[in-house]
Design an enzyme around this catalytic site. Structure first.
Site, mmCIF file in Angstrom:
data_model
loop_
_atom_site.group_PDB
_atom_site.id
_atom_site.type_symbol
_atom_site.label_atom_id
_atom_site.label_comp_id
_atom_site.label_asym_id
_atom_site.label_seq_id
_atom_site.Cartn_x
_atom_site.Cartn_y
_atom_site.Cartn_z
ATOM 1 N N ARG A 1 0.838 -1.211 0.000
ATOM 2 C CA ARG A 1 0.000 0.000 0.000
ATOM 3 C C ARG A 1 0.868 1.254 0.000
ATOM 4 O O ARG A 1 0.527 2.254 -0.640
ATOM 5 C CB ARG A 1 -0.963 -0.036 1.188
ATOM 6 C CG ARG A 1 -2.094 -1.021 0.941
ATOM 7 C CD ARG A 1 -2.975 -1.277 2.135
ATOM 8 N NE ARG A 1 -3.936 -2.324 1.811
ATOM 9 C CZ ARG A 1 -4.602 -3.044 2.699
ATOM 10 N NH1 ARG A 1 -4.421 -2.841 3.995
ATOM 11 N NH2 ARG A 1 -5.450 -3.966 2.302
ATOM 12 N N TRP B 1 -7.557 -2.655 -6.093
ATOM 13 C CA TRP B 1 -6.793 -3.822 -5.607
ATOM 14 C C TRP B 1 -5.998 -3.487 -4.346
ATOM 15 O O TRP B 1 -5.879 -2.342 -3.979
ATOM 16 C CB TRP B 1 -5.927 -4.415 -6.699
ATOM 17 C CG TRP B 1 -4.830 -3.558 -7.284
ATOM 18 C CD1 TRP B 1 -4.360 -2.353 -6.807
ATOM 19 C CD2 TRP B 1 -4.080 -3.851 -8.452
ATOM 20 N NE1 TRP B 1 -3.372 -1.889 -7.614
ATOM 21 C CE2 TRP B 1 -3.166 -2.794 -8.627
ATOM 22 C CE3 TRP B 1 -4.063 -4.895 -9.368
ATOM 23 C CZ2 TRP B 1 -2.264 -2.750 -9.682
ATOM 24 C CZ3 TRP B 1 -3.155 -4.851 -10.410
ATOM 25 C CH2 TRP B 1 -2.278 -3.800 -10.564
ATOM 26 N N GLU B 2 -5.488 -4.515 -3.746
ATOM 27 C CA GLU B 2 -4.793 -4.414 -2.444
ATOM 28 C C GLU B 2 -5.703 -3.737 -1.412
ATOM 29 O O GLU B 2 -5.231 -3.050 -0.518
ATOM 30 C CB GLU B 2 -3.473 -3.625 -2.561
ATOM 31 C CG GLU B 2 -2.545 -4.099 -3.658
ATOM 32 C CD GLU B 2 -1.804 -5.377 -3.339
ATOM 33 O OE1 GLU B 2 -1.795 -5.798 -2.165
ATOM 34 O OE2 GLU B 2 -1.259 -5.987 -4.284
ATOM 35 N N GLY B 3 -6.999 -3.969 -1.540
ATOM 36 C CA GLY B 3 -7.980 -3.359 -0.637
ATOM 37 C C GLY B 3 -8.555 -2.105 -1.253
ATOM 38 O O GLY B 3 -7.816 -1.165 -1.573
#
Ligand SMILES: Cc1cc2nc3c(=O)[nH]c(=O)nc-3n(C[C@H](O)[C@H](O)[C@H](O)COP(=O)(O)OP(=O)(O)OC[C@H]3O[C@@H](n4cnc5c(N)ncnc54)[C@H](O)[C@@H]3O)c2cc1C
Length: 391
Positions: A236, A358-360
């Site tokens: 992130r 993506w990645e949350g």
């Protein structure tokens, strides 16, 4: 406070920039062919090695010191200027591989660091996205092995990876396995197309009675989420840095265009509505850049894991949303030419959209931030670790 980069960091930045500039030559082909040829991939790999940009996030030996998060962010920001996700060709193994046993390191970790193997990470399933608590892919113990059954989707790099780091449920406990791509029972279901042109694919996989030796478990039974969380935290921060690189490149191109293009007898840059677009980009880029490096610095100086998890969520949320705004503004400055695929600004605009997903997703980052406030109050998030006891 000293905001200067060290001489080593400046050298790293210049090296990452030199690689990025060499990679611009591949952008148009990547866009037109939705990827590169094997010969181009071989050239790109050599360029990565020549610029010493392989696995900048990984230690060179198991248990060795991890490269600093700040250095990683410096590289991510530079290479984030590339379209077609060519930044992903400078391989960045999942940091979960730091949990390898010595034998796993020899077989998977080290070869990936050296560029001889490549992994994909597969967590998402048809019914498991933002909420990964109910992973349906099972790994059932059978003698010295586990039998894996399930379906995984959106497996980035699944087309070229030769092993897949797969999150499974072992009697309900989230657990990671290193699964060789050529193991019987591992099949590609389909390879969907996405909004972006990406140098790799994101196939869907079906695992049918895949026999995985027990010594291919990464970490321990039940450690899957912990390993995933560590990966998300670093990624992130890197998404923050990378998307700012994209916004920076697009804003520079848009500024050059606005200074050159004339309409109504004047250069575009003289119109205050155009200046407004660029001014907002400058504010978004400069504030988020400062923040990315602050958090990277805090990560390198022992910020506690929970506070770091929440601050990484703030970066992901803030920088990915800001970069999307900047790319949209840059397209607007170019007018119709901003909507042409041959323009890198158009490609970056399309490509940063996924960074809010993506990645949350952005919503999930807000939930993480809200949970931190709810569970531990405001100190962990709002304090600046560099202020020592004062905060
Ligand atoms: C191009 C691409 C590549 C990817 N690569 C990988 C990969 O390599 N490996 C991998 O494992 N996964 C990968 N993913 C999956 C990605 O991480 C998920 O798409 C993402 O986490 C969201 O899950 P979902 O798509 O199932 O959406 P959902 O979870 O179904 O969410 C749909 C919407 O609902 C919102 N939402 C969900 N829960 C809440 C809530 N509690 N409150 C408010 N809003 C909520 C979400 O924010 C979103 O807007 C990739 C995805 C894409 C698009």
């Amino acid at each position: 406070m000293d905001f200067r980069m060290t001489s080593q960091q400046i050298e790293l930045k210049m090296r990452a920039r030199a690689w990025t500039e060499a990679m611009y030559a591949f952008e148009q082909d990547c866009e037109e062919n939705n990827g590169l040829t094997p010969a181009q991939h071989a050239k790109v790999k050599q360029l990565v090695l020549d610029h010493d940009l392989a696995a900048v996030n990984m230690p060179r030996q198991l248990g060795g010191p991890s490269p600093s998060v700040t250095d990683q962010a410096i590289v991510s920001e530079e290479i984030g200027r590339l379209t077609g996700a060519l930044w992903d060709t400078a391989w960045r193994p999942a940091n979960a591989l730091r949990a390898c046993t010595p034998q796993q390191w020899e077989e998977y970790g080290l070869p990936e660091v050296l560029g001889d193997r490549r992994s994909a990470v597969s967590i998402t399933e048809p019914n498991v996205g933002s909420d990964a608590r109910h992973i349906a892919t099972t790994a059932v113990k059978d003698g010295d092995s586990y039998i894996v059954n399930g379906e995984k989707i959106f497996v980035t790099l699944g087309d070229i990876a030769d092993f897949i780091i797969t999150l499974c449920s072992v009697d309900g406990a989230p657990t990671m396995f290193l699964i060789d791509r050529d193991t019987p029972g591992v099949e590609v279901k389909r390879v969907p197309r996405f909004t972006h042109s990406f140098v790799y694919e994101h196939p869907e996989f079906i695992f049918t009675d895949v026999r995985v030796p027990a010594d291919k478990m990464l970490g321990e039974v039940g450690q899957g989420f912990e390993l995933t969380r560590d990966w998300f935290v670093e990624e992130r921060i890197m998404i923050g840095a990378r998307t700012l690189g994209a916004a920076d490149r697009a804003t520079r191109l848009a500024t050059d265009w606005a200074r050159e293009r004339e309409q109504f007898g004047s250069r575009l840059i003289n119109f205050q509505l155009i200046q407004d677009l660029l001014a907002r980009n400058a504010a978004d880029i400069l504030t988020n850049r400062a923040f990315v490096y602050q958090i990277a610095w805090e990560a390198d100086h022992g910020l506690d894991r929970k506070a770091l998890h929440a601050k990484a969520a703030v970066i992901k949320l803030s920088a990915s949303e800001a970069s999307n705004r900047c790319l949209d503004n840059a397209v607007q400055v170019f007018g119709g030419r901003g909507y042409m695929r041959e323009n890198p600004v158009e490609r970056l605009w399309r490509e940063v959209r996924v960074d809010r997903i993506w990645e949350g997703t952005s919503e999930i980052q807000k939930l993480i931030i809200g949970n931190e406030f709810a569970k531990r109050g405001s100190s962990g998030l709002l304090d600046y670790a560099g202020a020592g006891e004062v905060r």
